[in-house]
Write a protein that holds these residues in place. Structure first.
Motif, PDB file in Angstrom:
ATOM      1  N   THR A 164       0.841  -1.195   0.000  1.00  0.00           N
ATOM      2  CA  THR A 164       0.000   0.000   0.000  1.00  0.00           C
ATOM      3  C   THR A 164       0.877   1.246   0.000  1.00  0.00           C
ATOM      4  OG1 THR A 164      -1.754  -1.137   1.228  1.00  0.00           O
ATOM      5  CG2 THR A 164      -1.805   1.270   1.227  1.00  0.00           C
ATOM      6  N   LEU A 165       0.623   2.137  -0.961  1.00  0.00           N
ATOM      7  CA  LEU A 165       1.339   3.403  -1.057  1.00  0.00           C
ATOM      8  C   LEU A 165       0.377   4.545  -0.770  1.00  0.00           C
ATOM      9  CD1 LEU A 165       2.781   1.339  -3.136  1.00  0.00           C
ATOM     10  CD2 LEU A 165       3.919   3.365  -3.999  1.00  0.00           C
ATOM     11  N   ARG A 166       0.811   5.487   0.079  1.00  0.00           N
ATOM     12  CA  ARG A 166       0.003   6.675   0.353  1.00  0.00           C
ATOM     13  C   ARG A 166       0.704   7.854  -0.306  1.00  0.00           C
ATOM     14  NH1 ARG A 166      -1.876   6.613   6.216  1.00  0.00           N
ATOM     15  NH2 ARG A 166      -3.069   4.905   5.319  1.00  0.00           N
ATOM     16  N   LEU A 167      -0.003   8.500  -1.218  1.00  0.00           N
ATOM     17  CA  LEU A 167       0.597   9.521  -2.070  1.00  0.00           C
ATOM     18  C   LEU A 167      -0.279  10.770  -2.113  1.00  0.00           C
ATOM     19  CD1 LEU A 167       1.282   7.099  -5.059  1.00  0.00           C
ATOM     20  CD2 LEU A 167       3.021   7.885  -3.447  1.00  0.00           C
ATOM     21  N   PRO A 168       0.314  11.903  -2.521  1.00  0.00           N
ATOM     22  CA  PRO A 168      -0.531  13.081  -2.784  1.00  0.00           C
ATOM     23  C   PRO A 168      -1.558  12.731  -3.853  1.00  0.00           C
ATOM     24  CG  PRO A 168       1.784  13.705  -2.709  1.00  0.00           C
ATOM     25  CD  PRO A 168       1.749  12.201  -2.672  1.00  0.00           C
ATOM     26  N   ALA A 169      -2.734  13.320  -3.768  1.00  0.00           N
ATOM     27  CA  ALA A 169      -3.823  12.967  -4.677  1.00  0.00           C
ATOM     28  C   ALA A 169      -3.407  13.078  -6.138  1.00  0.00           C
ATOM     29  CB  ALA A 169      -5.041  13.848  -4.399  1.00  0.00           C
ATOM     30  N   LYS A 170      -2.670  14.131  -6.480  1.00  0.00           N
ATOM     31  CA  LYS A 170      -2.282  14.341  -7.873  1.00  0.00           C
ATOM     32  C   LYS A 170      -1.260  13.315  -8.359  1.00  0.00           C
ATOM     33  CE  LYS A 170       1.331  17.681  -6.615  1.00  0.00           C
ATOM     34  NZ  LYS A 170       1.823  19.076  -6.787  1.00  0.00           N
ATOM     35  N   LEU A 205      -0.971  -3.955  -5.714  1.00  0.00           N
ATOM     36  CA  LEU A 205      -0.611  -2.625  -5.229  1.00  0.00           C
ATOM     37  C   LEU A 205      -1.865  -1.802  -4.992  1.00  0.00           C
ATOM     38  CD1 LEU A 205       2.375  -1.925  -7.623  1.00  0.00           C
ATOM     39  CD2 LEU A 205       2.543  -1.798  -5.146  1.00  0.00           C
ATOM     40  N   THR A 206      -1.913  -1.133  -3.851  1.00  0.00           N
ATOM     41  CA  THR A 206      -3.007  -0.223  -3.529  1.00  0.00           C
ATOM     42  C   THR A 206      -2.435   1.177  -3.373  1.00  0.00           C
ATOM     43  OG1 THR A 206      -4.245  -1.964  -2.396  1.00  0.00           O
ATOM     44  CG2 THR A 206      -4.849   0.308  -1.900  1.00  0.00           C
ATOM     45  N   TYR A 207      -3.052   2.136  -4.064  1.00  0.00           N
ATOM     46  CA  TYR A 207      -2.602   3.525  -4.029  1.00  0.00           C
ATOM     47  C   TYR A 207      -3.692   4.371  -3.361  1.00  0.00           C
ATOM     48  CZ  TYR A 207       0.271   1.622  -7.832  1.00  0.00           C
ATOM     49  OH  TYR A 207       1.099   0.842  -8.612  1.00  0.00           O
ATOM     50  N   GLN A 208      -3.330   5.053  -2.274  1.00  0.00           N
ATOM     51  CA  GLN A 208      -4.292   5.884  -1.552  1.00  0.00           C
ATOM     52  C   GLN A 208      -3.800   7.323  -1.511  1.00  0.00           C
ATOM     53  OE1 GLN A 208      -4.555   4.101   2.314  1.00  0.00           O
ATOM     54  NE2 GLN A 208      -5.767   2.352   1.618  1.00  0.00           N
ATOM     55  N   SER A 209      -4.704   8.267  -1.698  1.00  0.00           N
ATOM     56  CA  SER A 209      -4.322   9.671  -1.590  1.00  0.00           C
ATOM     57  C   SER A 209      -4.200  10.055  -0.125  1.00  0.00           C
ATOM     58  CB  SER A 209      -5.363  10.559  -2.286  1.00  0.00           C
ATOM     59  OG  SER A 209      -6.650  10.339  -1.735  1.00  0.00           O
ATOM     60  N   ILE A 210      -3.253  10.952   0.164  1.00  0.00           N
ATOM     61  CA  ILE A 210      -3.052  11.436   1.531  1.00  0.00           C
ATOM     62  C   ILE A 210      -4.228  12.331   1.903  1.00  0.00           C
ATOM     63  CG2 ILE A 210      -1.554  12.779   3.052  1.00  0.00           C
ATOM     64  CD1 ILE A 210       0.787  12.021   1.224  1.00  0.00           C
ATOM     65  N   PRO A 211      -4.942  12.019   2.972  1.00  0.00           N
ATOM     66  CA  PRO A 211      -6.107  12.848   3.335  1.00  0.00           C
ATOM     67  C   PRO A 211      -5.684  14.228   3.813  1.00  0.00           C
ATOM     68  CG  PRO A 211      -5.665  11.209   5.039  1.00  0.00           C
ATOM     69  CD  PRO A 211      -4.739  10.897   3.892  1.00  0.00           C
ATOM     70  N   LYS A 212      -6.390  15.252   3.384  1.00  0.00           N
ATOM     71  CA  LYS A 212      -6.129  16.616   3.824  1.00  0.00           C
ATOM     72  C   LYS A 212      -6.964  16.912   5.066  1.00  0.00           C
ATOM     73  CE  LYS A 212      -4.840  18.594  -0.649  1.00  0.00           C
ATOM     74  NZ  LYS A 212      -5.113  19.668  -1.621  1.00  0.00           N
ATOM     75  N   ALA A 213      -6.344  17.711   5.982  1.00  0.00           N
ATOM     76  CA  ALA A 213      -7.038  18.024   7.244  1.00  0.00           C
ATOM     77  C   ALA A 213      -8.305  18.827   6.992  1.00  0.00           C
ATOM     78  CB  ALA A 213      -6.103  18.798   8.178  1.00  0.00           C
ATOM     79  N   VAL A 214      -8.213  19.876   6.148  1.00  0.00           N
ATOM     80  CA  VAL A 214      -9.364  20.723   5.859  1.00  0.00           C
ATOM     81  C   VAL A 214      -9.472  20.909   4.356  1.00  0.00           C
ATOM     82  CG1 VAL A 214     -10.443  22.965   6.178  1.00  0.00           C
ATOM     83  CG2 VAL A 214      -9.131  21.946   8.042  1.00  0.00           C
ATOM     84  N   THR A 215     -10.608  20.581   3.812  1.00  0.00           N
ATOM     85  CA  THR A 215     -10.871  20.760   2.386  1.00  0.00           C
ATOM     86  C   THR A 215     -12.297  21.268   2.247  1.00  0.00           C
ATOM     87  OG1 THR A 215     -11.771  18.557   2.046  1.00  0.00           O
ATOM     88  CG2 THR A 215      -9.379  18.784   1.884  1.00  0.00           C
ATOM     89  N   ILE A 236      -8.457  10.075  -4.144  1.00  0.00           N
ATOM     90  CA  ILE A 236      -8.293   9.222  -5.327  1.00  0.00           C
ATOM     91  C   ILE A 236      -7.732   7.883  -4.867  1.00  0.00           C
ATOM     92  CG2 ILE A 236      -7.169   8.975  -7.572  1.00  0.00           C
ATOM     93  CD1 ILE A 236      -7.011  11.981  -7.750  1.00  0.00           C
ATOM     94  N   TYR A 237      -8.284   6.807  -5.401  1.00  0.00           N
ATOM     95  CA  TYR A 237      -7.902   5.455  -5.017  1.00  0.00           C
ATOM     96  C   TYR A 237      -7.534   4.672  -6.277  1.00  0.00           C
ATOM     97  CZ  TYR A 237      -8.403   0.620  -3.373  1.00  0.00           C
ATOM     98  OH  TYR A 237      -8.183  -0.701  -3.084  1.00  0.00           O
TER      99      TYR A 237
END
Length: 249
Positions: free
Chosen positions: A30-36, A183-193, A72-73
């Motif tokens: 599992t990779l945690r990445l910026p959404a973009k 492989l699982t790709y997850q976007s890093i959650p933002k605190a406030v959006t 984004i997943y």
């Protein structure tokens, strides 16, 4: 990394350390990445696998889903030779860091096909030996048509068993020769959006909407009741006056 214990129940071939273990590995990471970066990194991994060629790496499945721009997943499953897989896995952590993310998990499981391959190979050799004996029997001169037909039927059965065993053996060896990785790709959650406040916005909108609907219902009720009040109130006053006159009498 950790691999599961090989499967088996302690058969003779499993106790014999001289027999090479036939292990097939399943990995998941599992990779945690910026959404973009989710789609970019997934596409790069998929392209590299395809560029290596189907004899080295095969893409089993690939998908990307976007709930919104901040979530984004992605998922990618591949099969690859052990050398390619080991090299690919070793580079995942560095690739995630270069994309301003991280590798958050890496797991491995091993399945032992040693006994299945050994037993299938032994059955295959036995069937081939039997086929040679039957072929020699067919070459002998005989006038007994019944015997010939029986030998031919047995030969056809043995040939079918040989082809089935060869197919199964190819499948087992192919499974052992290439490992699988999910492989699982997850976007890093933002605190406030903007989406963070959306439930509160929806609740406030719903609150004012409910208040407005309730007021509208009250007004409608009064409007429906008012004509009846114009008739009922004077009638009640008249009946009250009659009652008082009757009491006085």
């Amino acid at each position: 990394d950790m691999a599961a214990s090989p499967m088996g129940s302690g058969s003779a071939d499993e106790r014999d350390d001289s027999i090479p273990r036939q292990l097939a590995y399943d990995y998941d990471a599992t990779l945690r990445l910026p959404a973009k970066a989710v789609s970019v990194v997934l596409a790069d991994h998929e392209a590299r696998c395809q560029a290596a060629g189907p004899k080295v790496c095969q893409v089993i499945s690939s998908s990307v889903s976007e709930q919104n721009k901040d979530y984004i997943y992605g998922s990618l499953q591949i099969r690859a030779t052990k050398d390619y897989m080991n090299s690919f896995r070793e580079g995942l952590s560095k690739e995630a860091e270069e994309a301003d993310g991280q590798l958050v998990s890496m797991n491995a499981r091993a399945e032992d096909f040693t006994r299945q391959i050994t037993d299938t190979s032994a059955r295959l050799e036995a069937q081939k030996t039997l086929r040679e004996r039957l072929l020699r029997l067919l070459e002998r001169e005989t006038d007994d048509v019944g015997d010939l037909l029986q030998i031919e039927r047995e030969l056809a059965r043995v040939q079918s068993e040989i082809e089935s065993a060869e197919s199964w053996l190819r499948t087992l060896r192919a499974r052992v020769s290439m490992d699988r990785l999910t492989l699982t790709y997850q976007s890093i959650p933002k605190a406030v959006t903007p989406q963070t406040a959306k439930p509160l916005q929806d609740a406030l909108t719903s609150f004012f909407s409910e208040v407005a609907w309730s007021l509208a219902e009250v007004i409608s009720f009064i409007a429906r009741l008012l004509p009846w009040l114009i008739v009922i109130v004077p009638g009640l006053l008249f009946l009250r006056a009659l009652w008082r006159n009757w009491r006085k009498r």
